[in-house]
Design an enzyme around this catalytic site. Structure first.
Site, PDB file in Angstrom:
ATOM      1  CG  HIS A  70      -3.008  -6.507   1.517  1.00 58.87           C
ATOM      2  ND1 HIS A  70      -2.622  -6.360   2.829  1.00 58.87           N
ATOM      3  CD2 HIS A  70      -3.516  -5.304   1.149  1.00 58.87           C
ATOM      4  CE1 HIS A  70      -2.882  -5.126   3.226  1.00 58.87           C
ATOM      5  NE2 HIS A  70      -3.430  -4.452   2.224  1.00 58.87           N
ATOM      6  CD  GLU A  71      -4.649  -4.212  -2.424  1.00 60.57           C
ATOM      7  OE1 GLU A  71      -5.772  -3.699  -2.269  1.00 60.57           O
ATOM      8  OE2 GLU A  71      -3.610  -3.754  -1.895  1.00 60.57           O
ATOM      9  CG  HIS A 129      -8.226  -3.942   1.341  1.00 56.29           C
ATOM     10  ND1 HIS A 129      -8.514  -3.304   2.525  1.00 56.29           N
ATOM     11  CD2 HIS A 129      -6.877  -3.810   1.180  1.00 56.29           C
ATOM     12  CE1 HIS A 129      -7.384  -2.814   3.054  1.00 56.29           C
ATOM     13  NE2 HIS A 129      -6.381  -3.114   2.257  1.00 56.29           N
ATOM     14  CD  GLU A 148      -3.995  -2.371   5.514  1.00 58.74           C
ATOM     15  OE1 GLU A 148      -4.832  -1.874   4.720  1.00 58.74           O
ATOM     16  OE2 GLU A 148      -2.924  -2.859   5.145  1.00 58.74           O
TER      17      GLU A 148
HETATM   18 ZN    ZN Z   1      -4.345  -2.563   2.559  1.00 57.04          ZN
END
Ligand code: ZN
Ligand code: ZN
Length: 497
Positions: free
Chosen positions: A261-262, A265, A291
């Site tokens: 997830h990170e 980003h 996101e």
């Molecule tokens: Zn996030």
């Protein structure tokens, strides 16, 4: 000096101070010894004031006035003046004395929330929350709005979005998801995941995350991976985009998902071109678009069947316990759905319902339809309607999230929009990239990344979310992509007929 040069120099000055601030924040949340916190907060406070001073200075106002009328600017320069000008006007709309008063109240409110959550006692937090709602309403009045004060608040996170539009997005989404989840739970066959049980040393988990990030083509020469309590990604400056994650000893999947997830980003920020550095455009188009990138790598890639075809042997090598497990079994095990009380623990099917509930409540608070004292009951009621589970204490209910305690209203929808956008982007990538699934199954994730770079990352904040989505997908934002993705995938994983 020419105004344009002076303007750019002014933004570079802000950018360098922000870079120092990011490093101080990152250090505070990863390495800082506990006793160093008090002095660090003072340094951060000082730098924050300096940045704020520069971002509302009369000089900047003059530059903006001058540049707004000029017709010799490049497309990037024009976008910069538009984006920086908008932020300038919003900042200027808030009287400094009001802002300081709010900042003190917000800090007290956060402390009260921490204690209230610990004791699971909403009463301790209630007066602070009421005050934060009042402040948010005043902020909305200062910013100005057309239809709803809530719109003035979302604007900060998702430019161009309104509560009326959110309602038209949410209603069909809710009508599809709520009964589908009910069916999954009642008629579906829950995948087997006994082989995932166990205790996994941090070093092993770290190695697994590093392998996934390497496969994603995260640039370790322009970043690093550290651990923290609440994972985040931060851009310290050009070519320095750092990821943090957390590893739970008894859940091998949680740390991996958090890293991916990170990582999503971070890929976005690593993909922003030098041309946009320190121009006010060197960040994501919005919180929702940001996101969408993290969610795409975490879920649409990281929990997909093709990804596990590729990643199962790697996982088996790093985690001996998984070495005999088939790719198909791993794929199913990482896609278990369970309606739960806590947003941050929610799976991709139920996650949006947690957001709908928060949107409903915070919009009611801001427009005055809901009184703070009714919040715990309304929370339980909505949980029952949406997810069929009800918290027996407020710590796992209305007190679970930090956002409202510091007056952050209008932020939650970004999480949901990120999920919706990610499915729409991924569908567009599938159209453009031949055999994308087969490529992912071979571990050739670079083709997807190249597509994201070309279509999304390289524009930074040049376009507002809606315009960007139309440019990339040829369509307005449309939640049906997400619904189709979820229904198709989980009908198969849960063996529904
Ligand atoms: Zn996030
Ligand atoms: Zn808990």
């Amino acid at each position: 000096m020419d105004t344009l040069d002076a303007y750019k120099e002014h933004l570079r000055e802000i950018g360098k101070l922000e870079s120092a601030l990011s490093l101080l924040h990152w250090d505070q949340r990863t390495n800082l010894p506990r006793k160093g916190n008090a002095a660090r907060s003072e340094v951060i406070g000082k730098l924050t004031k300096m940045v704020f001073g520069l971002s509302v200075s009369d000089k900047l106002g003059e530059y903006l006035d001058n540049l707004q009328g000029r017709d010799d600017l490049s497309e990037v320069e024009r976008a910069s003046v538009r984006v920086v000008g908008k932020a300038y006007r919003r900042h200027k709309a808030i009287p400094p004395a009001f802002y300081e008063e709010y900042a003190v109240a917000a800090s007290r409110s956060e402390t009260a929330w921490e204690e209230a959550k610990e004791k699971s006692d909403f009463g301790l937090f209630k007066p602070h929350l009421a005050r934060m709602v009042e402040y948010a309403r005043k902020f909305a009045e200062y910013y100005g709005y057309v239809d709803s004060p809530y719109d003035a608040l979302i604007e900060e996170f998702e430019p161009g979005m309104t509560s009326a539009e959110l309602k038209t997005i949410i209603e069909p989404l809710r009508d599809e998801l709520v009964p589908f989840i009910k069916r999954l739970m009642e008629e579906g066959k829950r995948p087997e995941d006994g082989f995932m049980q166990g205790t996994f040393p941090e070093e092993m988990q770290r190695e697994l995350s590093l392998k996934a990030l390497a496969a994603m083509n995260y640039d370790f020469d322009a970043g690093r991976l550290d651990t923290t309590v609440h994972p985040f990604t931060t851009t310290i400056g050009p070519s320095d985009v750092r990821i943090t994650t957390r590893f739970l000893p008894e859940n091998i999947l949680s740390g991996l998902a958090s890293s991916m997830h990170e990582g999503g980003h971070a890929l976005y920020d690593q993909g922003i071109p030098d041309e946009l550095r320190w121009s006010g455009l060197d960040e994501g188009a919005s919180f929702g678009i940001h996101e969408s990138q993290s969610r795409m790598w975490e879920n649409l890639v990281g929990r997909s069947r093709p990804f596990w075809k590729f990643f199962a042997p790697i996982a088996g090598e790093v985690v001996p316990q998984l070495s005999g497990v088939s790719a198909e079994d791993l794929y199913r095990a990482v896609n278990i759905v369970k309606p739960s009380l806590v947003r941050v623990e929610a799976d991709e099917v139920t996650y949006n319902l947690h957001i709908m509930l928060r949107f409903e409540l915070e919009e009611g608070l801001i427009t005055g339809k809901i009184d703070v004292s009714h919040l715990p009951d309304l929370w339980r009621d909505a949980m029952k309607r949406y997810l069929g589970v009800v918290p027996d204490d407020d710590a796992h209910g209305v007190l679970q999230d930090v956002h409202w305690s510091s007056g952050l209203f209008g932020y939650f929808p970004s999480y949901m929009l990120g999920n919706l956008y990610s499915a729409q982007f991924f569908a567009a990538a599938h159209k453009d990239i031949e055999d994308l699934d087969a490529k992912i199954a071979e571990g050739r994730l670079s083709e997807l990344l190249a597509w994201l770079r070309e279509n999304i990352h390289r524009y930074g904040k040049m376009y507002e979310p809606k315009e960007l989505i139309e440019r990339v997908t040829g369509q307005a934002p449309d939640s049906s992509y997400f619904v189709r993705y979820i229904v198709d995938k989980y009908t198969d994983v849960y063996d529904l007929h």
